[in-house]
Design a protein around this motif. Structure first.
Motif: not given
Length: 325
Positions: A304-318
């Motif tokens: 969708a050309r809306s890749p998750l940013g670094a903060d969102a990826l970290e939240r997703l991981r933790t």
């Protein structure tokens, strides 16, 4: 909302992900591997799973920004591609989605949708890698003449070893009693009745015997240990072929990860790691970041050309995800 769907040999998983990295709903349904039941299975499974996650999240399919569907065997029957491409449309009510093989889910989840190679070893096996916008699959040629290093491949070789041990063609080991007890065999030849007559050679039920080979190896069975070691080497060879065909220069670091239940076997994982580094000294082997179903949702966001940013990826991981319905 981004929807990820990871089809597999034993189940189909669904995940709704927000742009800020929160998993708001998950669900599981039966396998979407349709070769045994017919292609009409796929839309039925998708309708059930999408309905479940939307009900949990309190949304409708129209609220989904983009969806990615990883369907097992996609691309392996040319005549079926158009049908599979169209299957989600009726359920979603829109065209904001993409369909591809479920290998993409494993790659996207394990590496966070970044360049590198993921090797999948569950019921079947294959690799998928991406580099500079190019994707490549290696392996996955079915259980009859491929899927080296997979759970099915391990199980079949375990059954072959059982028959040779029973006959006296090779030394008996703990594998004999492990399989006898698990399958409740009154006589060793009843193995034929169980696998062929009762199971009708079912792919998933045979693959589910793979942990028994691991159990036998843990009890000192040399034949079982050799099967697991060879599985690890086969999986490493898949990665090496993928690296070469993707055109990685010899001095470029290559991110590698893995997905699938076969890697739970310590012997497979260790042999894979060791052999991988003998084949190429620039591999960077990493533990998977996210499960394949989350990878599917991440890939939906990327498409969708809306890749998750670094903060969102970290939240997703933790952050613990929502409980599956």
């Amino acid at each position: 909302m981004f929807l990820g769907v990871d089809g597999g040999g034993t189940k189909t998983a669904f995940c709704l992900l927000t742009a800020d990295g929160a998993v708001v709903a998950q669900a599981t349904s039966v396998s979407s591997y349709y070769f045994s039941e017919g292609i009409d299975l796929v839309p039925r499974v998708l309708k059930e799973g999408i309905g479940a996650v939307c009900a949990t999240a309190g949304i409708t399919p129209a609220d989904i920004e983009f969806a990615f569907f990883g369907i097992p065997t996609y691309g392996e029957v040319s005549d079926d591609v158009a049908v599979l491409d169209a299957a989600p449309r009726e359920v979603l009510g829109h065209d904001r989605y993409r369909v591809d093989n479920d290998m993409v889910c494993g790659w996207s989840g394990s590496l966070g949708a970044t360049d590198g190679i993921n090797v999948i070893s569950g019921t079947g096996s294959m690799t998928y890698g991406e580099r500079a916008g190019r994707g490549l699959r290696v392996g996955g040629w079915s259980e009859l003449f491929g899927d080296e290093g997979s759970a099915y491949w391990i199980a079949i070789r375990g059954l072959q070893a059982f028959t040779r041990m029973s006959d006296g063609r090779q030394p008996a080991g703990p594998l004999l009693d492990v399989l006898r007890d698990h399958l409740e065999l009154s006589a060793d030849l009843d193995l034929i009745d169980v696998v062929l007559n009762r199971w009708h050679g079912d792919r998933g039920r045979i693959a589910a015997l793979s942990p028994l080979v691991t159990r036998a190896a843990d009890r000192g069975d040399e034949a079982a240990a050799a099967i697991l070691a060879e599985a690890g080497r086969e999986l490493a060879r898949l990665v090496e072929t993928t690296r070469s065909r993707l055109g990685y220069p010899v001095d470029e670091q290559v991110l590698v990860s893995y997905s699938g239940g076969t890697f739970k076997a310590r012997q497979v994982h260790e042999e894979f790691r060791q052999h991988l580094h003998t084949l190429h000294d620039r591999y960077d082997l990493r533990q998977p970041l996210y499960p394949p179903v989350v990878g599917a949702a991440l890939y939906a966001a990327k498409q969708a050309r809306s890749p998750l940013g670094a903060d969102a990826l970290e939240r997703l991981r933790t952050t613990p995800p929502a409980t599956a319905a």
